[in-house]
Scaffold this motif. Structure first.
Motif, PDB file in Angstrom:
ATOM      1  N   LEU A  53       0.655  -1.253   0.030  1.00 53.19           N
ATOM      2  CA  LEU A  53      -0.107  -0.023   0.072  1.00 53.19           C
ATOM      3  C   LEU A  53       0.942   1.373   0.189  1.00 53.19           C
ATOM      4  CD1 LEU A  53      -2.564  -0.997   2.839  1.00 53.19           C
ATOM      5  CD2 LEU A  53      -2.932  -1.233   0.315  1.00 53.19           C
TER       6      LEU A  53
ATOM      7  N   MET B 114      -7.521   0.393   2.936  1.00 49.43           N
ATOM      8  CA  MET B 114      -8.325  -0.713   2.258  1.00 49.43           C
ATOM      9  C   MET B 114      -9.627  -0.553   2.651  1.00 49.43           C
ATOM     10  SD  MET B 114      -5.332  -3.683   3.105  1.00 49.43           S
ATOM     11  CE  MET B 114      -5.333  -3.282   4.513  1.00 49.43           C
TER      12      MET B 114
ATOM     13  N   ALA C 276      -1.779  -0.998  -3.563  1.00 46.49           N
ATOM     14  CA  ALA C 276      -3.100  -1.936  -3.778  1.00 46.49           C
ATOM     15  C   ALA C 276      -2.739  -3.126  -4.680  1.00 46.49           C
ATOM     16  CB  ALA C 276      -4.366  -1.234  -4.529  1.00 46.49           C
TER      17      ALA C 276
ATOM     18  N   VAL D 160      -9.185  -0.101  -2.656  1.00 47.75           N
ATOM     19  CA  VAL D 160      -8.328   0.720  -2.076  1.00 47.75           C
ATOM     20  C   VAL D 160      -8.536   2.272  -2.227  1.00 47.75           C
ATOM     21  CG1 VAL D 160      -5.720   1.177  -1.267  1.00 47.75           C
ATOM     22  CG2 VAL D 160      -6.494  -1.255  -1.686  1.00 47.75           C
TER      23      VAL D 160
END
Length: 392
Positions: free
Chosen positions: A132, A138, A202, A246
């Motif tokens: 991420l 998320m 993501a 995300v």
């Protein structure tokens, strides 16, 4: 006059190639239904490591870490690791108070690749690694969705990064750009059997593969492009999980837009010059996916493409050259159709005169970005997050 016509014709040929490419995948994303993952009754019990590199992200990282712990996925099967580089001491203490792993790193020339590699190398025992950005949140089902795709045999999964905020005209246009990328370079590509493009966050990978592959990644900027090229050279497939969401913070100011795009264009130029000939070689070896990725590096940002197409149309009017006018105006129309096909209805409704009037300024910033790419090729240009109040 003849010289101007020759240059204009060459530009139009390039624009025609780029526009046709975008139109093909925009149509494919609309008409061809990609492979979907069926939800299994028995949920797979994969152990997942969530990596969140954070460089000078004191404004957002604590909240992001808290949100990362709110997954529907079993808590005993996933671990959140925040990689702290140049964070304030109070931020690090706040992170250490959470049930997460805090990794502190420091580099003279920091990059995301260095931060990830420093964290990955001593670790083992995981099935999946998720990457991420420090501003990413998320969706509560994200880990569940990527684990289902992994259970279906997809070892490299790109999730659907979507705008977290649309609170300024720049943020709306950035959100639109993100969704166009998702539609053309991910959904459209998968619809035609090609791998989706990675986006830098993501993302989910088979852990061992990711650890081994990342060890060779040394990119200053755009590490995801170097990683993607390595994946495609190995003829592996990248699946686009459109329902694995995300939320990503969109840039809200022109100054941040310019800095971000300068970094992106610099990375794109670097990978084009370094991989142009290998792309041709891979094409002759039947590796269409690798060549397709190198070809993507040849595409100008869409706002520049649109500006050039409109500019050549106006020039054809001044030259009173009807064939050039018909050809260039057709390209403008085709490019606009391609873009509108790629924008979700919810974002289309947000476009007003305010957003349209902001586009010339962004076009100018793109020009400045191209002129300043030398610095970005050798130094990481950080884009700050969380400095302006956002909406979800």
């Amino acid at each position: 006059m003849t010289g101007v016509l020759v240059v204009t014709s060459v530009v139009l040929i390039y624009l025609a190639i780029c526009t046709s490419y975008l139109f093909l995948f925009a149509i494919a994303g609309r008409l061809v239904k990609p492979v979907e993952i069926s939800e299994k009754k028995e949920k797979p019990g994969y152990k997942i490591l969530v990596l969140i590199p954070a460089y000078k992200e004191d404004n957002v990282i604590v909240e992001v870490a808290k949100q990362a712990l709110q997954q529907y996925y079993p808590q005993n099967l996933y671990e959140v690791a925040v990689i702290c580089d140049s964070l304030k001491q109070e931020t690090i203490l706040a992170l250490k108070a959470l049930p997460i792993t805090v990794v502190e790193v420091k580099f003279s020339n920091p990059t995301k690749a260095k931060a990830i590699n420093a964290t990955l190398q001593p670790l083992f025992g995981y099935d999946l690694a998720v990457v991420l950005d420090a501003d990413n949140i998320m969706d509560v089902q994200f880990l569940e969705k990527v684990s289902q795709a992994f259970a279906e045999g997809y070892t490299i999964i790109q999730g659907h990064r979507i705008a977290k905020n649309t609170n300024t005209s720049i943020a709306i246009l950035d959100a639109i750009s993100e969704e166009i990328n998702n539609h053309i370079f991910r959904k459209g590509h998968c619809a035609l059997g090609l791998p989706a493009a990675l986006i830098g966050s993501a993302m989910a990978f088979d852990f061992q593969f990711f650890k081994q592959t990342m060890a060779s990644i040394t990119a200053v900027s755009g590490f995801d492009k170097e990683l993607e090229l390595a994946i495609l050279k190995d003829r592996r497939y990248i699946y686009y999980a459109e329902d694995a969401l995300v939320y990503d913070e969109k840039v809200q100011r022109i100054v941040d837009f310019k800095k971000q795009r300068t970094r992106w264009i610099a990375a794109q130029l670097t990978y084009l010059t370094n991989n142009f000939f290998s792309g041709i070689i891979q094409l002759f070896r039947g590796n269409v996916a690798y060549f397709d990725k190198v070809f993507q590096f040849m595409l100008l940002p869409r706002l520049l493409l649109l500006g050039l197409a409109i500019g050549t149309t106006l020039l054809s009017v001044l030259l009173q050259h009807m064939p050039l006018f018909v050809f260039s105006s057709t390209l403008v129309l085709l490019l606009i159709v391609s873009l509108f096909l790629s924008i979700p209805n919810a974002l289309l409704k947000k476009i007003s005169w305010k957003e349209v009037s902001a586009m010339p300024a962004l076009f100018i910033q793109f020009i400045f970005s191209v002129l300043q790419i030398r610095k970005a090729r050798y130094t990481f240009l950080h884009t700050p997050h969380g400095e302006i109040k956002q909406n979800r």
